[in-house]
Design an enzyme around this catalytic site. Structure first.
Site, PDB file in Angstrom:
ATOM      1  N   CYS A   1       0.839  -1.204   0.000  1.00 31.12           N
ATOM      2  CA  CYS A   1       0.000   0.000   0.000  1.00 31.12           C
ATOM      3  C   CYS A   1       0.872   1.251   0.000  1.00 31.12           C
ATOM      4  O   CYS A   1       1.648   1.478   0.923  1.00 31.12           O
ATOM      5  CB  CYS A   1      -0.930  -0.075   1.217  1.00 31.12           C
ATOM      6  SG  CYS A   1      -1.501   1.487   1.845  1.00 31.12           S
TER       7      CYS A   1
ATOM      8  N   CYS B   1       0.995   3.403   2.979  1.00 32.62           N
ATOM      9  CA  CYS B   1       1.726   2.829   4.118  1.00 32.62           C
ATOM     10  C   CYS B   1       3.223   3.103   3.947  1.00 32.62           C
ATOM     11  O   CYS B   1       3.926   3.394   4.907  1.00 32.62           O
ATOM     12  CB  CYS B   1       1.477   1.330   4.229  1.00 32.62           C
ATOM     13  SG  CYS B   1      -0.275   0.921   4.433  1.00 32.62           S
TER      14      CYS B   1
END
Ligand code: FAD
Length: 518
Positions: free
Chosen positions: A42, A45
Site C-alpha cells: 500500500c 503505508c
C-alpha cells in the site's frame, strides 16, 4: 532475486509483530500498545512509514509504559489475524490498553502525515483512558495539587520533584513525565495555570515554565533556553544522582525470523500481459480483500455481486478459472439474503460442491507486476491491469447491450468497499465523482480509465512508493506506441484514437502469456 524487505527493520525502536506474536505480545501485557496494521503493497503505508518510525524514536523512552508495534497484513500468514482484529483498510492504528484481552478492545487512532505531534497527543489521551488498571510503569499524568506537593518528599523516596506549569491544553508536561519514566530518584508532575494556589505559591507568570524542588527544601526555576519538552528533559536527565533505572526490562517476545524467502526474479516482457498477474488479482481480491469483511451486506454485498458479474462476463479466463467465476456468479445471483457471511463465499471458492474442472490458484505469483522489492507493485499493479482489461473486453460484442458504465461502476464500487489502501480509494472516488458520469460509450470508458491512471501516475511519480526500477511514466510511452504521441502547436499531445486502438490490442486475450502459472 527480489530481496524480501519489510517497511520496518529490527533496528527501529518498535516491535515487528507477526501473526503468532501479536496476541502474545499485546494481550495481558503490562504495557499499553499502539500497533500499526499495514500492507506492504500500500503506497500510503510506504509514505507513512517514516512518520511511524520517527514517532517510535521520539517516544522510545516511554517503554515499558507504552510500546509501538507493526504488523504487515499483506503477509499470507497474517491475513487471518488481521481480519480477527477487524482491519479493513491500511494503515490502521490501534491502541490497546494495558491488560487488554480481546481484539475488539483496540481503539482506532487517526493517522496524519503532517508530523508526529498529533499522533503523540492522541496516544497520551488514549493512555489517560485507563481507569481501574493503570500500566504499572506509567507515572500519574493528571495535574498535581498543593496538597500533594506539600507531602511529596514524605510520601516518595526521591531527591527531586520537577513541576511543569502549563495551560490545560498543553501536552508538554505529560510528555516530560513520560520521557522521564525510566529515570530513578526524580518525579515529574504538571500543574495547570488555572491552579491559583500553586501559581501564587511559586509566583509563576510564564506558561509553560518549570521548577525544580528538592528533598532538602530548595526550589528554583529550571533554566532553559527555550520552554520546550526536549530542553526540560535534557536538563533533568543531567542532574546529579539521576540515572536510568535498571529495573526497566525492555525485553519483549523475540521477533521470529522473517519468514519470507526471496522470490526468484521472473523475467517479464513489458509489452505483454501475464495470466499469472491476472489470476493473482482474482485470488487476492476474492480471498483476501473481500475476506476482511466477515459479514457482507447492503451496498458492500451489491458491490461484490457487480464485481463478480463483470469478471464472469469479461475475464478472458482459462477453462478451470472460468468455471470458478461462473459458478460463483451464478451462486451470488441466487443469494436473496441481505446478509451474507464471507465463509459462504469462501465455501463456493473452495468448490465444496465439486464442480468439475473449477480451480483458482491459492496464492499470488507476480510476473509483469513483480517489484524489485517485495513492497513494490504486486497487488495494486494487477488491480489496474485487471480493470483496463475488463474495460477493453467490454467493447467486444458481448458488452453491446450493457451500460457503458458497467465495468467502471463495478470498479468504483470495488475500490470504494474493498480496496485496502483507503487513501487510494478516496482519491479514486474523487476522480470518479468528478467525471465518470460523462462517459457515454464503452470506448470512452477505456479512455477514461487510461487517463485517470495516468493522473495517478503523475501524482505519485518520484514518491517513496515508486519502485526505482519501474518509474511512473505517462503510459504508453512512445517506445511502446509511437502513434499514440503526436505534436500539436509544437507540443507533445496524445492521439486518443491511437491510444484506444493500442489498448484494444494490448489488453486482448492474444497478448496474455501463460508463463509461470501452475
Ligand atoms: P501501476 O501504476 O500499478 O500500473 C501497472 C501497469 O499498468 C504498469 O506497469 C503499466 O504496464 C500499466 N500502466 C501504467 N499506466 C497506465 C495507464 N495510464 N493506462 C493503462 N495501463 C497503464 N498509490 C498511491 O501512492 N497513491 C494513490 O492515491 C493511489 N491510488 C490508487 C488507486 C487505484 C484505484 C489503484 C488500483 C492503485 C492506486 N495506487 C495509489 C497504487 C499505484 O497506482 C500503483 O498501482 C502502485 O504504486 C504500483 O505501481 P506500478 O509501478 O506497478 O504501476
Amino acid at each position: 532475486g527480489a530481496p524480501a524487505l519489510s517497511l520496518y527493520s529490527p533496528s527501529d525502536p518498535l516491535t515487528v509483530l507477526q501473526a503468532d506474536t501479536l496476541e502474545r505480545s499485546i494481550f495481558n501485557s503490562s504495557s499499553a500498545w499502539v500497533v500499526e496494521f499495514y500492507a506492504s503493497w500500500c503506497g500510503h503505508c510506504i509514505h507513512f512509514a517514516p512518520t511511524w518510525r520517527a514517532l517510535a524514536n521520539d517516544i522510545q523512552e516511554w517503554r515499558p509504559a507504552l510500546r509501538l508495534g507493526v504488523l504487515d497484513c499483506a503477509e499470507a500468514s497474517s491475513q487471518k489475524v488481521c481480519s480477527e482484529f477487524g482491519i479493513t483498510g491500511f494503515p490502521t492504528l490501534k491502541f490497546f490498553k494495558a491488560f487488554s484481552r480481546r481484539p475488539d478492545e483496540g481503539i482506532r487512532l487517526f493517522h496524519s502525515d503532517d508530523g508526529i505531534d498529533k499522533l503523540r497527543h492522541s496516544i497520551i489521551t488514549s493512555v489517560e483512558r485507563h481507569e481501574d488498571v493503570w500500566p504499572p510503569a506509567c507515572p500519574p499524568l493528571e495535574p498535581t495539587s498543593l496538597a500533594e506537593v506539600r507531602g511529596f518528599f514524605q510520601a516518595n523516596n526521591v531527591t527531586y520533584l520537577a513541576l511543569i506549569f502549563e495551560k490545560a491544553d498543553s501536552f508538554m508536561g505529560r510528555e516530560v513525565i513520560l520521557d522521564m519514566l525510566q529515570y530513578e530518584n526524580i518525579a515529574v508532575r504538571r500543574v495547570l495555570s488555572s491552579d491559583e494556589e500553586m501559581v501564587k505559591k511559586y509566583d509563576v507568570a510564564t506558561f509553560p515554565s518549570a521548577y525544580l524542588l528538592t528533598s532538602n527544601g530548595s526550589c528554583s526555576r529550571i533554566p532553559v533556553h527555550l520552554e520546550e519538552r526536549s530542553f526540560y528533559t535534557f536538563f533533568l536527565r543531567r542532574l546529579p544522582d539521576i540515572v536510568r533505572g535498571t529495573s526497566y526490562n525492555l525485553t519483549v517476545i523475540p521477533d521470529t525470523e522473517p519468514r519470507t524467502t526471496p522470490t526468484p526474479w521472473r523475467v517479464a516482457d513489458s509489452s505483454k500481459l501475464y495470466m499469472a498477474d491476472l489470476e493473482s488479482v482474482l485470488h487476492y481480491t476474492l480471498r483476501v480483500e473481500v475476506a476482511r469483511f466477515s459479514d457482507l451486506r447492503g451496498e458492500r454485498l451489491t458491490a461484490l455481486k457487480r464485481y463478480v458479474s463483470v469478471l464472469a462476463k469479461y475475464f478472458p479466463a482459462r477453462p478451470s478459472v472460468r468455471n470458478v467465476l461462473r459458478n460463483l456468479n451464478r451462486w451470488l445471483r441466487g443469494v436473496k439474503e441481505r446478509d451474507l457471511p464471507y465463509s459462504a463465499v469462501e465455501a463456493v471458492l473452495r468448490n465444496k460442491k465439486e464442480v468439475p474442472n473449477a480451480r483458482l490458484m491459492n496464492r499470488t505469483i507476480w510476473v509483469g507486476c513483480q517489484g524489485s522489492q517485495s513492497q513494490f507493485r504486486g497487488y495494486p499493479c494487477s488491480l489496474w491491469l485487471l480493470f483496463h482489461l475488463l474495460t477493453v473486453q467490454a467493447t467486444l460484442p458481448k458488452g453491446q447491450n450493457a451500460s457503458p458504465l458497467e465495468v467502471l461502476s463495478a470498479m468504483r464500487e470495488y475500490v470504494r468497499f474493498f480496496f485496502g489502501c483507503r487513501d487510494c480509494a478516496e482519491h479514486f472516488e474523487g476522480m470518479a465523482a468528478e467525471s465518470m458520469d460523462k462517459v457515454k460509450s464503452r470506448d470512452e470508458a477505456v479512455v477514461w480509465l487510461w487517463s485517470r491512471h495516468n493522473r495517478v501516475n503523475a501524482r505519485i511519480a518520484g514518491t517513496t512508493s515508486e519502485d526505482p526500477k519501474f518509474p511512473k511514466l505517462q503510459w504508453p510511452p512512445p517506445s511502446m506506441c509511437p502513434a499514440c504521441h503526436k505534436k500539436f502547436n509544437g507540443q507533445q499531445v496524445w492521439d486518443e484514437g491511437a491510444v484506444l486502438s493500442f489498448f484494444k490490442a494490448h489488453f486482448s486475450p492474444s497478448n496474455i502469456y501463460l508463463d509461470y502459472i501452475p
